[in-house]
Design a protein around this motif. Structure first.
Motif, mmCIF file in Angstrom:
data_model
loop_
_atom_site.group_PDB
_atom_site.id
_atom_site.type_symbol
_atom_site.label_atom_id
_atom_site.label_comp_id
_atom_site.label_asym_id
_atom_site.label_seq_id
_atom_site.Cartn_x
_atom_site.Cartn_y
_atom_site.Cartn_z
ATOM 1 N N GLU A 1 -6.899 66.595 22.134
ATOM 2 C CA GLU A 1 -7.824 66.601 21.007
ATOM 3 C C GLU A 1 -7.855 67.935 20.265
ATOM 4 O OE1 GLU A 1 -11.569 65.514 22.713
ATOM 5 O OE2 GLU A 1 -10.916 63.474 23.161
ATOM 6 N N TYR A 2 -7.136 68.937 20.778
ATOM 7 C CA TYR A 2 -7.192 70.287 20.201
ATOM 8 C C TYR A 2 -5.889 70.650 19.498
ATOM 9 C CZ TYR A 2 -11.361 71.015 23.036
ATOM 10 O OH TYR A 2 -12.609 70.904 23.601
ATOM 11 N N GLN A 3 -6.011 71.531 18.517
ATOM 12 C CA GLN A 3 -4.825 72.122 17.909
ATOM 13 C C GLN A 3 -4.158 73.017 18.959
ATOM 14 O OE1 GLN A 3 -3.580 71.523 14.801
ATOM 15 N NE2 GLN A 3 -5.179 69.958 14.718
ATOM 16 N N PRO A 4 -2.833 73.183 18.903
ATOM 17 C CA PRO A 4 -2.142 73.989 19.922
ATOM 18 C C PRO A 4 -2.767 75.364 20.169
ATOM 19 C CG PRO A 4 -0.535 72.836 18.598
ATOM 20 C CD PRO A 4 -1.886 72.566 17.971
ATOM 21 N N LYS A 5 -3.151 76.062 19.113
ATOM 22 C CA LYS A 5 -3.696 77.411 19.296
ATOM 23 C C LYS A 5 -5.060 77.403 19.990
ATOM 24 C CE LYS A 5 -5.871 77.755 14.730
ATOM 25 N NZ LYS A 5 -7.237 77.633 15.211
ATOM 26 N N ASP A 6 -5.738 76.268 19.987
ATOM 27 C CA ASP A 6 -7.086 76.179 20.557
ATOM 28 C C ASP A 6 -7.113 75.626 21.977
ATOM 29 O OD1 ASP A 6 -8.147 77.107 18.141
ATOM 30 O OD2 ASP A 6 -8.236 75.063 17.316
ATOM 31 N N LYS A 7 -5.987 75.091 22.448
ATOM 32 C CA LYS A 7 -5.982 74.419 23.753
ATOM 33 C C LYS A 7 -6.338 75.350 24.902
ATOM 34 C CE LYS A 7 -2.807 70.753 22.514
ATOM 35 N NZ LYS A 7 -1.793 69.846 22.995
#
Length: 78
Positions: free
Chosen positions: A13-19
């Motif tokens: 559910e997250y963008q790659p940078k936020d995972k």
């Protein structure tokens, strides 16, 4: 085996940078011996290595499901 997860992070559910920040924030919010569930669409091996480097001896990592489409990991705070 059934687990009592304190929290669950679905990394899909997250963008790659936020995972990784979301996962680490969830982990840090746990009390000792509490578990979180991580759900991902690929093997989170790089994340596991990051845990080993940053928090050796502070967690347990157990694969619950290993693909091919979904990976689930129980991470316990120690």
């Amino acid at each position: 085996m059934m687990y009592d997860f304190k929290t669950r992070v679905d990394a899909r559910e997250y963008q790659p940078k936020d995972k990784h920040p979301a996962i680490f924030n969830a982990f840090l919010s746990l009390q000792i011996d509490e578990k979180m569930e991580l759900i991902n669409d690929h093997d989170p091996k790089p994340l596991h290595y990051q845990f080993i480097m940053e928090m050796p001896d502070k967690f347990e990592w157990e694969y619950l499901e290993e693909g091919p489409e979904v990976w689930r990991v129980a991470i316990t705070k120690k």
